[in-house]
Design a protein around this motif. Structure first.
Motif, mmCIF file in Angstrom:
data_model
loop_
_atom_site.group_PDB
_atom_site.id
_atom_site.type_symbol
_atom_site.label_atom_id
_atom_site.label_comp_id
_atom_site.label_asym_id
_atom_site.label_seq_id
_atom_site.Cartn_x
_atom_site.Cartn_y
_atom_site.Cartn_z
ATOM 1 N N GLN A 154 0.750 2.183 1.306
ATOM 2 C CA GLN A 154 -0.518 1.460 1.449
ATOM 3 C C GLN A 154 -1.383 1.636 0.209
ATOM 4 N N ALA A 155 -1.403 2.830 -0.349
ATOM 5 C CA ALA A 155 -2.193 3.064 -1.568
ATOM 6 C C ALA A 155 -1.645 2.226 -2.716
ATOM 7 N N MET A 156 -0.333 2.174 -2.824
ATOM 8 C CA MET A 156 0.278 1.364 -3.882
ATOM 9 C C MET A 156 -0.060 -0.113 -3.674
ATOM 10 N N GLN A 157 -0.032 -0.559 -2.434
ATOM 11 C CA GLN A 157 -0.315 -1.964 -2.156
ATOM 12 C C GLN A 157 -1.761 -2.309 -2.447
ATOM 13 N N ARG A 158 -2.662 -1.409 -2.114
ATOM 14 C CA ARG A 158 -4.082 -1.732 -2.226
ATOM 15 C C ARG A 158 -4.627 -1.552 -3.625
ATOM 16 N N ALA B 90 -4.300 15.163 0.205
ATOM 17 C CA ALA B 90 -3.660 15.506 -1.074
ATOM 18 C C ALA B 90 -2.664 14.428 -1.492
ATOM 19 N N ILE B 91 -1.964 13.883 -0.538
ATOM 20 C CA ILE B 91 -0.993 12.825 -0.831
ATOM 21 C C ILE B 91 -1.686 11.642 -1.501
ATOM 22 N N VAL B 92 -2.805 11.236 -0.952
ATOM 23 C CA VAL B 92 -3.514 10.079 -1.507
ATOM 24 C C VAL B 92 -4.057 10.418 -2.897
ATOM 25 N N ALA B 93 -4.601 11.611 -3.050
ATOM 26 C CA ALA B 93 -5.126 11.996 -4.366
ATOM 27 C C ALA B 93 -4.011 11.996 -5.405
ATOM 28 N N ARG B 94 -2.886 12.539 -5.027
ATOM 29 C CA ARG B 94 -1.759 12.583 -5.958
ATOM 30 C C ARG B 94 -1.277 11.171 -6.293
ATOM 31 N N THR B 95 -1.211 10.344 -5.286
ATOM 32 C CA THR B 95 -0.760 8.962 -5.484
ATOM 33 C C THR B 95 -1.699 8.232 -6.437
ATOM 34 N N VAL B 96 -2.973 8.315 -6.156
ATOM 35 C CA VAL B 96 -3.958 7.599 -6.978
ATOM 36 C C VAL B 96 -3.962 8.135 -8.402
ATOM 37 N N LEU B 99 -0.947 6.655 -10.021
ATOM 38 C CA LEU B 99 -1.086 5.205 -10.173
ATOM 39 C C LEU B 99 -2.004 4.862 -11.332
ATOM 40 N N TRP B 100 -3.104 5.597 -11.424
ATOM 41 C CA TRP B 100 -4.112 5.302 -12.441
ATOM 42 C C TRP B 100 -3.916 6.125 -13.714
#
Lengths: 173, 335
Positions: A154-158, B90-96, B99-100
């Motif tokens: 979802q994070a990748m999609q958004r 933590a998963i979202v922080a790591r992902t972002v 990604l960025w």
């Protein structure tokens, strides 16, 4: 992969060890989105249910070992049981799968080290192999992994729309 | 002028904050509230956080008027806290961060509270009383560490209050502690409860066991009202906290006291601490509910300090630690 609550779907998967494989919510989803392939043993399982690791107690698979110690008559044999399951998550490209692998893989030891996770990218597929000391732990870890995968996708999609909105020939994207 | 994005989700509050050079640009937050008589479980809390975190992230960026390109660093709560909620954030922080393509920083939750308290109040080197649902510590800075001078030897003071609220089926909305505080204002009778201070430390499990045991009997016989019990519990536990804080201030020769953490919003606690500080000729600092209660901006600000000091968290170390001590962190951003 669809957001949680999406319709389930069948598919193929690769399984080792315990019967029952692992599946999870979501199916191939809309064009351009990655899907989750359920293990064959989970056919018929309703979407969104935690995967049932059936048969693990009956067929321990390659992970079972019988200790040679205490094999005398009347003594108790100690068996080390391991339950394993694999998920194959298709992505659009090798890069997408590799990015997801890096997001999921590091630093998060599940359940005090009682569950081991391996992440491999093969082509554009992310293959995840889980090994646990028993089927219950495996079930918990599969459910946890699917939740994490859902959030990552979802994070990748958004936040990186171009990854998922590229027009695909023949898919009407 | 680096801008840092901070994720907080160690308990039932989830927040995403943006801080640039000591200025809070955004700080949206959501709270997972359970029915009266119940508490929040890790799995359910994590599910709540997963459901709202990406919306919160979008909201924070919009409120701050920034895009991903403007963010210089991603900070997240590494611990302490509840495992499943910590992991989901933590998963979202790591992902972002990946990604960025931004550096990642794991922040100690307690230090987030302290640094935000210092930023908002301007306190220079206070003795800190950190009180929340998960932590109760008296902390002072010394030689590159936030040293724990005293703490609870069992449960946190906020946990004691929250679990007492369940006994009386007090609403959890907006928080059980807040509702206890409102009821306590109407209390008239002081019920004697166990007072447990052990040197520099405190213990709350005994007072909780006692009050859980006697509450129903006393209410049934009309010896006291629920308001009296709320009042008595607050007076007792807060007096214990004031005592150990004063002891630490005397030890350090400190002229400043700072209250942080969710329980720090309690006005009665602030009043009792103010009385003690006045008697010592010291100054009390406290923040309001925006920054006392767990929030993303405090993680962003602590992350900002760490980022400026050169700290980075490699991706391979970007997990969570449920038991992350305040004094484990080397505070290189202070003299």
């Amino acid at each position: 992969m669809q957001a949680p609550g999406g319709s389930g779907g069948g598919g193929r998967g690769c399984r080792d060890g315990a019967e029952g494989g692992a599946g999870g919510p979501g199916g191939p989803g809309r064009p351009g989105a990655p899907g989750v392939w359920e293990g064959a043993g989970a056919e018929g399982a309703a979407a969104g249910e935690a995967p049932q690791v059936e048969g693990a107690l009956h067929s321990p698979g390659r992970g079972a070992e019988a200790s040679a110690e205490g094999a005398r008559p009347g003594s108790r044999r100690r068996l080390n049981w391991f339950s394993t399951s694999s998920l194959m998550v298709p992505f659009l490209s090798f890069m997408d799968a590799e990015i997801a692998r890096r997001y999921l893989a590091p630093g998060v030891e599940a359940l005090g080290g009682a569950v081991h996770r391996e992440f491999t990218v093969i082509g554009s597929d992310l293959v995840i192999r889980l090994t646990a000391e028993n089927p219950s732990l495996l079930q918990i870890s599969v459910a946890s992994l699917l939740n994490q995968l859902s959030v990552v996708v979802q994070a990748m999609q958004r936040f990186v729309p171009p990854y998922f909105l590229k027009p695909q020939p023949g898919k009407g994207g | 002028m680096p801008a840092v994005l901070g994720f907080e989700g160690s308990a039932n509050k989830i927040g995403v904050g943006v801080v640039r050079d000591g200025k809070v640009l955004a700080n949206p937050r959501r709270t997972y509230v359970t029915p009266p008589g119940t508490g929040f479980l890790p799995g359910d809390t994590a599910r709540h956080h997963r459901a709202v975190i990406l919306d919160l992230l979008r909201e924070a960026l919009t409120e701050a008027g920034l895009t991903s390109h403007d963010i210089d660093c991603i900070a997240y709560t590494k611990g302490p806290g509840m495992g499943a909620p910590l992991v989901s954030v933590a998963i979202v922080a790591r992902t972002v961060a990946q990604l960025w393509n931004k550096p990642l920083l794991g922040v100690n939750h307690c230090i987030g509270h302290i640094e935000m308290g210092r930023l908002i109040t301007g306190a220079t080197s206070p003795t800190v009383l950190y009180v929340s649902g998960g932590n109760t510590q008296v902390i002072a800075y010394s030689e590159r560490r936030y040293r724990i001078f005293g703490e609870t030897i069992d449960i946190a003071v906020g946990n004691c209050l929250d679990r007492f609220a369940r006994v009386l089926k007090i609403s959890n909305d907006p928080s059980p502690g807040y509702n206890i505080e409102q009821m306590a204002k109407r209390g008239k009778k002081l019920v004697e409860l166990p007072y447990t201070v052990k040197g520099m430390d405190v213990s709350f499990s005994g007072i909780l066991s006692f009050i859980e045991d006697v509450a129903q009997r006393m209410l049934a016989t009309g010896e006291c009202t629920p308001e009296d019990l709320c009042f008595s519990l607050q007076e007792t536990v807060f007096a214990m906290l004031v005592e150990i804080t004063e002891r630490a201030m005397a030890h350090c020769g400190s002229q400043e006291a700072l209250i942080v953490g969710g329980v720090g919003c309690n006005l009665r606690l602030q009043e009792m601490m103010e009385t003690m500080c006045q008697e010592r000729g010291a100054k009390l600092f406290a923040t309001d509910e925006r920054f006392c209660i767990d929030n993303g901006a405090m993680i962003a600000h602590a992350g900002w300090e760490m980022f400026q000091a050169g700290h980075r968290t490699p991706i391979r170390d970007s997990g969570i630690t449920q038991r992350y001590r305040t004094d484990e962190v080397e505070v290189t951003w202070r003299d």
